[in-house]
Design a protein around this motif. Structure first.
Motif, PDB file in Angstrom:
ATOM      1  N   ALA A  19       0.858  -1.198   0.000  1.00 51.38           N
ATOM      2  CA  ALA A  19       0.000   0.000   0.000  1.00 51.38           C
ATOM      3  C   ALA A  19       0.891   1.244   0.000  1.00 51.38           C
ATOM      4  N   TRP A  59      -5.753   4.597   0.348  1.00 52.58           N
ATOM      5  CA  TRP A  59      -5.941   3.174   0.633  1.00 52.58           C
ATOM      6  C   TRP A  59      -6.998   2.946   1.725  1.00 52.58           C
ATOM      7  N   ARG A  94      -7.353  -0.111   4.323  1.00 51.35           N
ATOM      8  CA  ARG A  94      -6.078  -0.831   4.444  1.00 51.35           C
ATOM      9  C   ARG A  94      -5.227  -0.192   5.528  1.00 51.35           C
ATOM     10  N   ASP A  95      -4.491  -1.006   6.268  1.00 54.58           N
ATOM     11  CA  ASP A  95      -3.449  -0.477   7.141  1.00 54.58           C
ATOM     12  C   ASP A  95      -2.109  -0.812   6.505  1.00 54.58           C
ATOM     13  N   ARG A  98      -1.724   3.852  11.061  1.00 50.56           N
ATOM     14  CA  ARG A  98      -1.969   3.175   9.768  1.00 50.56           C
ATOM     15  C   ARG A  98      -0.680   2.960   8.976  1.00 50.56           C
TER      16      ARG A  98
END
Ligand code: SAM
Length: 263
Positions: A37, A98, A101-102, A128
Protein backbone atom coordinates in the motif's frame (compact mmCIF):
# COMPACT_ATOMS: atom_id res chain seq x y z
CA UNK A 1 3.43 18.27 -31.47
CA UNK A 2 5.28 17.85 -28.16
CA UNK A 3 4.47 19.79 -25.00
CA UNK A 4 7.02 22.28 -23.67
CA UNK A 5 9.26 20.66 -21.03
CA UNK A 6 8.23 21.30 -17.44
CA UNK A 7 10.15 24.15 -15.78
CA UNK A 8 11.03 23.26 -12.19
CA UNK A 9 9.10 25.51 -9.81
CA UNK A 10 10.96 26.82 -6.81
CA UNK A 11 7.82 27.52 -4.79
CA UNK A 12 6.94 23.81 -5.01
CA UNK A 13 10.44 22.81 -3.91
CA UNK A 14 10.98 21.01 -7.21
CA UNK A 15 14.36 19.32 -7.42
CA UNK A 16 13.84 16.30 -9.62
CA UNK A 17 15.98 13.20 -9.19
CA UNK A 18 17.77 12.24 -12.38
CA UNK A 19 20.75 10.09 -11.28
CA UNK A 20 19.69 6.52 -12.10
CA UNK A 21 22.16 4.98 -9.61
CA UNK A 22 20.73 7.06 -6.80
CA UNK A 23 17.17 6.28 -7.89
CA UNK A 24 17.96 2.52 -7.94
CA UNK A 25 19.53 2.74 -4.53
CA UNK A 26 16.49 4.51 -3.08
CA UNK A 27 14.09 1.99 -4.61
CA UNK A 28 16.20 -0.91 -3.27
CA UNK A 29 16.11 0.65 0.21
CA UNK A 30 12.32 0.93 0.00
CA UNK A 31 12.09 -2.65 -1.32
CA UNK A 32 8.57 -2.39 -2.79
CA UNK A 33 6.59 -5.65 -3.08
CA UNK A 34 3.53 -6.55 -5.18
CA UNK A 35 0.39 -5.36 -3.39
CA UNK A 36 2.18 -2.96 -1.02
CA UNK A 37 0.00 0.00 0.00
CA UNK A 38 2.42 2.66 -1.26
CA UNK A 39 1.74 6.37 -0.89
CA UNK A 40 4.11 8.79 -2.58
CA UNK A 41 4.25 12.45 -1.66
CA UNK A 42 5.29 14.73 -4.51
CA UNK A 43 5.79 12.25 -7.38
CA UNK A 44 6.89 15.08 -9.68
CA UNK A 45 7.95 13.67 -13.02
CA UNK A 46 7.87 10.09 -11.78
CA UNK A 47 11.56 9.35 -11.04
CA UNK A 48 10.55 7.14 -8.09
CA UNK A 49 6.90 6.62 -9.04
CA UNK A 50 7.54 4.49 -12.11
CA UNK A 51 9.95 1.94 -10.57
CA UNK A 52 7.74 1.75 -7.46
CA UNK A 53 4.66 1.21 -9.61
CA UNK A 54 6.43 -1.44 -11.66
CA UNK A 55 7.20 -3.39 -8.48
CA UNK A 56 3.99 -2.85 -6.52
CA UNK A 57 1.32 -2.65 -9.26
CA UNK A 58 -0.67 0.18 -7.66
CA UNK A 59 0.37 3.43 -6.03
CA UNK A 60 -1.42 6.41 -4.54
CA UNK A 61 0.28 9.77 -4.81
CA UNK A 62 -0.34 13.34 -3.66
CA UNK A 63 1.01 16.03 -5.98
CA UNK A 64 0.22 19.71 -5.66
CA UNK A 65 1.42 20.97 -9.05
CA UNK A 66 -1.45 20.47 -11.45
CA UNK A 67 0.80 20.83 -14.50
CA UNK A 68 2.49 17.56 -13.58
CA UNK A 69 -0.71 15.51 -13.38
CA UNK A 70 -1.31 14.86 -17.10
CA UNK A 71 2.29 13.93 -18.02
CA UNK A 72 2.64 11.70 -14.99
CA UNK A 73 -0.67 9.96 -15.65
CA UNK A 74 0.42 9.33 -19.24
CA UNK A 75 3.79 7.92 -18.14
CA UNK A 76 2.19 5.61 -15.59
CA UNK A 77 -0.53 4.38 -17.92
CA UNK A 78 1.23 1.22 -19.13
CA UNK A 79 3.13 0.58 -15.93
CA UNK A 80 0.45 0.15 -13.27
CA UNK A 81 -2.48 1.80 -11.53
CA UNK A 82 -1.62 5.30 -10.33
CA UNK A 83 -4.23 6.99 -8.14
CA UNK A 84 -3.17 10.59 -8.16
CA UNK A 85 -4.61 13.17 -5.74
CA UNK A 86 -3.89 16.67 -7.01
CA UNK A 87 -3.78 18.27 -3.57
CA UNK A 88 -1.61 19.90 -0.95
CA UNK A 89 -0.07 17.06 1.08
CA UNK A 90 -0.09 19.30 4.17
CA UNK A 91 -3.89 19.39 4.04
CA UNK A 92 -4.43 15.96 2.59
CA UNK A 93 -6.37 13.60 4.84
CA UNK A 94 -4.25 10.45 4.64
CA UNK A 95 -7.32 8.42 5.68
CA UNK A 96 -8.37 8.87 2.07
CA UNK A 97 -5.35 6.92 0.83
CA UNK A 98 -5.94 3.17 0.63
CA UNK A 99 -9.25 3.27 2.57
CA UNK A 100 -9.78 0.11 4.58
CA UNK A 101 -6.08 -0.83 4.44
CA UNK A 102 -3.45 -0.48 7.14
CA UNK A 103 0.28 -0.89 6.68
CA UNK A 104 0.75 2.16 4.47
CA UNK A 105 4.26 2.57 3.10
CA UNK A 106 4.84 6.30 2.67
CA UNK A 107 7.66 7.53 0.44
CA UNK A 108 8.79 10.83 -0.97
CA UNK A 109 11.59 13.01 -2.13
CA UNK A 110 9.98 15.79 -0.16
CA UNK A 111 9.79 19.46 -1.05
CA UNK A 112 12.30 20.72 1.53
CA UNK A 113 10.34 23.87 2.34
CA UNK A 114 7.48 21.87 3.88
CA UNK A 115 9.22 18.69 5.06
CA UNK A 116 9.03 19.33 8.83
CA UNK A 117 5.31 20.25 9.00
CA UNK A 118 4.58 17.36 6.63
CA UNK A 119 6.29 14.90 8.94
CA UNK A 120 4.28 16.25 11.90
CA UNK A 121 1.12 15.86 9.80
CA UNK A 122 2.03 12.22 9.05
CA UNK A 123 2.68 11.49 12.73
CA UNK A 124 -1.07 12.06 13.23
CA UNK A 125 -1.69 9.03 10.99
CA UNK A 126 0.97 6.80 12.48
CA UNK A 127 -1.30 3.85 13.46
CA UNK A 128 -1.97 3.17 9.77
CA UNK A 129 1.67 3.44 8.68
CA UNK A 130 4.10 0.51 8.30
CA UNK A 131 7.12 2.59 7.32
CA UNK A 132 8.25 5.86 5.72
CA UNK A 133 11.22 6.60 3.47
CA UNK A 134 12.05 10.23 2.85
CA UNK A 135 14.67 12.17 1.00
CA UNK A 136 15.30 15.23 3.11
CA UNK A 137 17.78 17.95 3.66
CA UNK A 138 20.65 16.19 5.47
CA UNK A 139 20.40 18.62 8.33
CA UNK A 140 16.75 17.63 8.92
CA UNK A 141 17.73 13.94 9.04
CA UNK A 142 20.42 14.81 11.57
CA UNK A 143 17.92 16.75 13.69
CA UNK A 144 15.49 13.83 13.56
CA UNK A 145 18.04 11.35 14.82
CA UNK A 146 19.85 13.67 17.28
CA UNK A 147 20.46 12.55 20.86
CA UNK A 148 19.72 14.62 24.00
CA UNK A 149 22.42 17.12 24.86
CA UNK A 150 23.08 18.03 21.26
CA UNK A 151 22.49 21.53 19.92
CA UNK A 152 20.29 20.15 17.13
CA UNK A 153 18.15 17.97 19.41
CA UNK A 154 14.68 19.50 19.47
CA UNK A 155 10.94 19.04 19.10
CA UNK A 156 11.33 17.17 15.82
CA UNK A 157 13.81 14.70 17.39
CA UNK A 158 11.57 14.02 20.40
CA UNK A 159 8.29 13.65 18.50
CA UNK A 160 9.73 11.49 15.73
CA UNK A 161 11.71 9.28 18.14
CA UNK A 162 8.65 8.89 20.40
CA UNK A 163 6.84 7.21 17.50
CA UNK A 164 9.53 5.75 15.27
CA UNK A 165 12.86 4.06 14.91
CA UNK A 166 15.00 6.43 12.84
CA UNK A 167 17.59 5.05 10.40
CA UNK A 168 19.85 7.36 8.46
CA UNK A 169 20.37 5.40 5.25
CA UNK A 170 22.76 7.32 2.98
CA UNK A 171 23.65 10.84 1.86
CA UNK A 172 22.78 12.09 -1.62
CA UNK A 173 24.81 14.87 -3.27
CA UNK A 174 23.19 17.91 -4.92
CA UNK A 175 24.26 16.69 -8.39
CA UNK A 176 21.70 13.85 -8.24
CA UNK A 177 18.92 16.42 -8.71
CA UNK A 178 17.85 18.88 -11.40
CA UNK A 179 18.08 21.65 -10.59
CA UNK A 180 20.73 20.90 -7.95
CA UNK A 181 19.66 22.10 -4.48
CA UNK A 182 22.10 24.22 -2.46
CA UNK A 183 22.11 21.70 0.37
CA UNK A 184 23.17 18.10 0.92
CA UNK A 185 20.38 15.53 1.11
CA UNK A 186 19.94 12.17 2.79
CA UNK A 187 17.54 9.26 2.78
CA UNK A 188 15.94 8.31 6.08
CA UNK A 189 13.75 5.38 7.09
CA UNK A 190 11.18 5.83 9.86
CA UNK A 191 9.59 2.69 11.27
CA UNK A 192 6.72 3.17 13.72
CA UNK A 193 7.36 1.48 17.07
CA UNK A 194 4.64 -1.00 17.91
CA UNK A 195 4.06 -1.22 20.79
CA UNK A 196 5.45 2.13 21.91
CA UNK A 197 8.27 1.49 24.42
CA UNK A 198 7.29 4.47 26.49
CA UNK A 199 3.68 5.59 25.91
CA UNK A 200 2.29 8.86 27.24
CA UNK A 201 -0.91 8.42 29.24
CA UNK A 202 -2.25 11.57 27.59
CA UNK A 203 -0.64 12.20 24.22
CA UNK A 204 -1.83 15.79 23.92
CA UNK A 205 -0.27 16.75 27.26
CA UNK A 206 3.02 15.19 26.16
CA UNK A 207 2.94 16.96 22.77
CA UNK A 208 2.08 20.33 24.39
CA UNK A 209 4.86 19.94 26.90
CA UNK A 210 7.47 19.17 24.25
CA UNK A 211 6.32 22.07 22.07
CA UNK A 212 6.37 24.54 24.96
CA UNK A 213 9.69 23.35 26.37
CA UNK A 214 11.48 23.74 23.03
CA UNK A 215 9.62 26.96 22.25
CA UNK A 216 11.88 28.54 24.87
CA UNK A 217 14.81 26.17 24.79
CA UNK A 218 17.28 28.55 26.43
CA UNK A 219 15.18 28.81 29.56
CA UNK A 220 15.22 26.29 32.38
CA UNK A 221 12.28 23.88 32.33
CA UNK A 222 11.00 25.51 35.51
CA UNK A 223 10.59 28.80 33.64
CA UNK A 224 9.68 27.50 30.20
CA UNK A 225 6.96 25.19 31.59
CA UNK A 226 5.76 27.41 34.44
CA UNK A 227 2.16 27.43 33.19
CA UNK A 228 1.94 23.71 32.48
CA UNK A 229 3.97 22.08 35.25
CA UNK A 230 3.69 22.97 38.97
CA UNK A 231 7.06 22.95 40.77
CA UNK A 232 6.33 19.82 42.84
CA UNK A 233 5.44 17.80 39.71
CA UNK A 234 9.06 17.98 38.56
CA UNK A 235 10.02 16.32 41.81
CA UNK A 236 7.39 13.57 41.52
CA UNK A 237 8.63 12.84 38.03
CA UNK A 238 12.29 12.89 39.10
CA UNK A 239 13.17 15.65 36.63
CA UNK A 240 15.57 18.47 37.48
CA UNK A 241 13.57 21.67 36.91
CA UNK A 242 16.83 23.58 36.46
CA UNK A 243 17.65 21.57 33.33
CA UNK A 244 16.90 22.77 29.78
CA UNK A 245 14.66 21.02 27.26
CA UNK A 246 17.57 19.72 25.22
CA UNK A 247 18.84 17.72 28.20
CA UNK A 248 15.68 15.59 28.47
CA UNK A 249 15.42 12.22 26.72
CA UNK A 250 12.12 11.14 25.17
CA UNK A 251 11.22 9.00 28.19
CA UNK A 252 11.97 11.96 30.54
CA UNK A 253 9.41 14.04 28.66
CA UNK A 254 6.92 11.17 28.86
CA UNK A 255 7.50 10.79 32.62
CA UNK A 256 6.98 14.49 33.16
CA UNK A 257 3.83 14.52 30.98
CA UNK A 258 2.45 11.47 32.80
CA UNK A 259 3.06 13.16 36.14
CA UNK A 260 1.17 16.24 34.86
CA UNK A 261 -1.78 14.26 33.50
CA UNK A 262 -1.93 11.98 36.57
CA UNK A 263 -2.04 14.93 38.98
N1 SAM B 1 9.55 12.73 -6.60
C1 SAM B 1 10.10 13.59 -7.62
C2 SAM B 1 11.57 13.27 -7.81
O1 SAM B 1 12.15 12.62 -6.91
O2 SAM B 1 12.13 13.66 -8.82
C3 SAM B 1 9.91 15.06 -7.29
C4 SAM B 1 10.52 15.53 -5.98
S1 SAM B 1 10.49 17.30 -5.74
C5 SAM B 1 11.77 17.49 -4.55
C6 SAM B 1 9.06 17.59 -4.72
C7 SAM B 1 7.70 17.32 -5.35
O3 SAM B 1 6.67 17.64 -4.41
C8 SAM B 1 7.41 18.16 -6.59
O4 SAM B 1 6.83 17.36 -7.57
C9 SAM B 1 6.41 19.22 -6.09
O5 SAM B 1 5.55 19.71 -7.09
C10 SAM B 1 5.66 18.44 -5.03
N2 SAM B 1 5.06 19.29 -3.98
C11 SAM B 1 5.51 20.48 -3.51
N3 SAM B 1 4.73 20.93 -2.52
C12 SAM B 1 3.77 19.99 -2.35
C13 SAM B 1 2.65 19.88 -1.47
N4 SAM B 1 2.38 20.81 -0.56
N5 SAM B 1 1.85 18.80 -1.60
C14 SAM B 1 2.11 17.83 -2.51
N6 SAM B 1 3.15 17.89 -3.37
C15 SAM B 1 3.97 18.95 -3.29
Amino acid sequence: MTDAPHRARKRFGQNFLHDTHVIDRIVRAIDPRPGDALVEIGPGQGALTLPLLRAAGTLEAVEMDRDLVAPLTALAHHVGILRLHQEDALRFDFNRAWPGRDGLRVVGNLPYNISTPLIFHLLDHIPRIADMHFMLQREVVERMSAAPGSRIYGRLSVMVQYHCRVERLFPVPPGAFRPAPRVESALVRLTPLDPLPCPASDYQTFADLVRTAFGQRRKTLRNALRILVPAETFEWAGIDSGARAEQLAVDDFVRLANAVSGR
